[in-house]
Write an enzyme that holds these catalytic residues in place. Structure first.
Site, PDB file in Angstrom:
ATOM      1  N   LYS A   1       1.757   5.868 -13.766  1.00 36.40           N
ATOM      2  CA  LYS A   1       2.978   5.691 -13.770  1.00 36.40           C
ATOM      3  C   LYS A   1       3.091   7.406 -14.001  1.00 36.40           C
ATOM      4  O   LYS A   1       4.069   7.285 -13.676  1.00 36.40           O
ATOM      5  CB  LYS A   1       3.485   4.775 -14.269  1.00 36.40           C
ATOM      6  CG  LYS A   1       3.725   3.863 -13.241  1.00 36.40           C
ATOM      7  CD  LYS A   1       4.132   2.340 -13.894  1.00 36.40           C
ATOM      8  CE  LYS A   1       4.005   1.331 -12.736  1.00 36.40           C
ATOM      9  NZ  LYS A   1       2.993   0.057 -12.950  1.00 36.40           N
TER      10      LYS A   1
ATOM     11  N   GLU B   1      14.551   1.220 -14.134  1.00 35.51           N
ATOM     12  CA  GLU B   1      14.079  -0.802 -14.619  1.00 35.51           C
ATOM     13  C   GLU B   1      13.283  -0.621 -14.573  1.00 35.51           C
ATOM     14  O   GLU B   1      12.461   0.455 -15.087  1.00 35.51           O
ATOM     15  CB  GLU B   1      15.153  -1.234 -13.305  1.00 35.51           C
ATOM     16  CG  GLU B   1      13.754  -1.139 -12.609  1.00 35.51           C
ATOM     17  CD  GLU B   1      13.033   0.621 -12.142  1.00 35.51           C
ATOM     18  OE1 GLU B   1      14.190   1.492 -11.883  1.00 35.51           O
ATOM     19  OE2 GLU B   1      12.002   0.520 -11.390  1.00 35.51           O
TER      20      GLU B   1
ATOM     21  N   SER C   1      -6.133   2.115 -11.527  1.00 31.04           N
ATOM     22  CA  SER C   1      -4.905   2.998 -11.383  1.00 31.04           C
ATOM     23  C   SER C   1      -4.192   3.027 -13.193  1.00 31.04           C
ATOM     24  O   SER C   1      -3.571   2.877 -13.245  1.00 31.04           O
ATOM     25  CB  SER C   1      -3.606   1.771 -10.640  1.00 31.04           C
ATOM     26  OG  SER C   1      -4.279   0.508 -10.782  1.00 31.04           O
TER      27      SER C   1
HETATM   28  C1  LIG Z   1       2.225  -0.522 -12.275  1.00 29.05           C
HETATM   29  C2  LIG Z   1       1.152  -0.655 -11.963  1.00 29.05           C
HETATM   30  C3  LIG Z   1       0.661  -0.543 -10.897  1.00 29.05           C
HETATM   31  C4  LIG Z   1       1.987  -1.218  -8.941  1.00 29.05           C
HETATM   32  O1  LIG Z   1       2.429  -0.607  -8.843  1.00 29.05           O
HETATM   33  P1  LIG Z   1       2.697   0.786  -6.889  1.00 29.05           P
HETATM   34  O2  LIG Z   1       3.462   1.226  -7.167  1.00 29.05           O
HETATM   35  O3  LIG Z   1       1.386  -0.237  -6.702  1.00 29.05           O
HETATM   36  O4  LIG Z   1       0.773   1.942  -7.985  1.00 29.05           O
HETATM   37  C5  LIG Z   1      -0.895  -0.499 -10.432  1.00 29.05           C
HETATM   38  N1  LIG Z   1      -1.622  -0.378 -11.301  1.00 29.05           N
HETATM   39  C6  LIG Z   1      -0.861  -0.010 -13.009  1.00 29.05           C
HETATM   40  C7  LIG Z   1      -2.833  -0.355 -14.079  1.00 29.05           C
HETATM   41  C8  LIG Z   1       0.291  -0.477 -12.990  1.00 29.05           C
HETATM   42  O5  LIG Z   1       0.990  -0.159 -13.977  1.00 29.05           O
END
Ligand SMILES: *Cc1c(COP(=O)(O)O)cnc(C)c1O
Length: 391
Positions: free
Chosen positions: A90, A112, A379
């Site tokens: 993010k 938000e 992610s």
């Molecule tokens: C917020 C988040 C997601 C999901 O958000 P996307 O916009 O679909 O990437 C996935 N993995 C992590 C670690 C997150 O913090």
């Protein structure tokens, strides 16, 4: 393949800009700023420097040797977004948008947040770049996510608890929109995923596509060829489109998005928009979402807060329709298995969001021959998720 979105912000029939009259001008001004500065060498150079020296790019592409051997099929690589500052992808987007805000002369950032991850990323970017930051958060979430509220406060952001409606994410979004309309001259709305009215889905993709650009170079260097399958979890869809985008023209590369199956599709308590949803408009964009016959937004459930949202980004809706990417889901229990497997076999505790992608690979890799290559987008890291998942 054809480049999306078109000039009106459509990805095929999805996307667009469905905003009230009062937001038409702010969104147009944003688009003009985005076109002007994001094509600019100066901007890109400053962004690249921050990504390298502060955020920690490029992230490694790690071969998951023990997990590969354990599953006995395709070779598995991990794109390590979990190693970025603040522990997830993010931050790529938050830094990009806050930097753009400053170029546009806006020194007040609003955002938000649901679980608080996007709020923390935005507060971090605002602290780094020296701008004011206000984060809207449902009152229920403020209570549930006390640690992230503390983080945001420490980073100098002001967290506003929203007491209307169900007092969760969608109410926080409504409140942020209201603030934006009122304070548009000074204020930039930093949106957290590849969602919302045009140009947000394109802009957020832009700030995350570095993930796929790096991964493509890295796999070519390691294996002298492209991967066979990319796998990413899908909430709004930003980490997934970030990985997929650089490979869209590589027809041999399959792409799989994994949504939250929650308690299972039959239970109705999930966030698998492609398995139980239909097309409609939510928060400014026409896309796939969970709604009842009257168009009322359905309540969603997932063990991972980051995947728990009723709509998916419009670009994914289009990729699904074109058959260029496929979407599946993993339920809460499968995600916990993924969480434990990556921890045990690789020494990497993934976010529960990421664990959905891992869960899919646990099933999929053994079905593939040993000369096939998969890349999982890791992610984020899972320190935040230790409670609630037994070892
Ligand atoms: C917020 C988040 C997601 C999901 O958000 P996307 O916009 O679909 O990437 C996935 N993995 C992590 C670690 C997150 O913090």
């Amino acid at each position: 393949m054809k480049q999306f979105p078109d000039e009106k912000g459509y990805f095929g029939r999805y996307g667009g800009r469905f905003v009230p009259e009062t937001l038409v001008e702010p969104v147009k001004e944003l688009e003009a700023g985005f076109r002007k500065y994001c094509g600019d060498d100066d901007f890109q150079q400053e962004l690249d420097e921050i990504l390298r020296d502060y955020v920690g790019r490029p992230t490694p592409l790690s071969y998951a040797k023990r997990l590969t051997e354990h599953l006995g099929g395709a070779k598995i690589y991990l794109k390590r977004e979990d190693l970025l500052h603040t522990g997830a992808h993010k931050i790529n987007n938050a830094i990009g948008q806050v930097l753009l805000a400053k170029r546009m002369g806006k020194h007040r950032i609003i955002a938000e947040t649901g679980a608080g991850q996007h709020g923390v990323a935005t507060a971090t970017a605002a602290a780094l770049l020296g701008v004011e930051c206000i984060v809207y958060m449902g009152a229920v979430d403020v209570e549930r996510q006390a640690l992230n509220v503390k983080r945001m406060n420490l980073l100098g952001a002001k967290v506003v608890a929203v007491d209307s409606g169900t007092r969760t994410l969608k109410d926080a979004i409504n409140e942020a929109m209201r603030d934006w309309v009122t304070n548009v001259k000074t204020t930039f709305y930093c949106l957290g995923s590849a969602l919302g009215p045009h140009p947000y889905p394109e802009m957020v993709r832009n700030f995350h596509r570095v993930i796929g650009q790096e991964a493509r170079e890295q796999i070519l260097k390691a294996e002298q060829r492209l991967p066979d399958e990319l796998v990413a979890c899908v909430g709004g869809g930003s980490n997934a489109i970030g990985l997929f985008h650089a490979f869209l023209d590589d027809e041999s590369v399959a792409m799989v998005g994994v949504e939250a199956g929650g308690y299972g599709i039959a239970s109705g308590k999930h966030a698998a928009r492609f398995s139980g949803g239909s097309a409609g408009i939510l928060h400014g964009t026409y896309t796939h979402m969970l709604q009842n016959h009257d168009g009322q937004i359905q309540e969603t459930h997932s063990i991972s807060a980051g995947l728990d949202y009723p709509a998916v980004g419009p670009e994914h809706a289009n990729l699904a329709e074109l058959g260029r990417a496929t979407y599946t889901y993993a339920d809460d229990e499968a995600a916990k298995d993924g969480f434990r497997a990556l921890s045990r076999y690789e020494g990497i505790i993934p976010a529960l969001e990421t664990s959905h992608a891992v869960a899919y690979v646990l099933k999929r890799a053994p079905e593939l021959a040993k000369d096939k290559i998969m890349i999982i987008n890791v992610s984020g890291r899972g320190d935040k998720d230790l409670e609630g998942v037994a070892s």
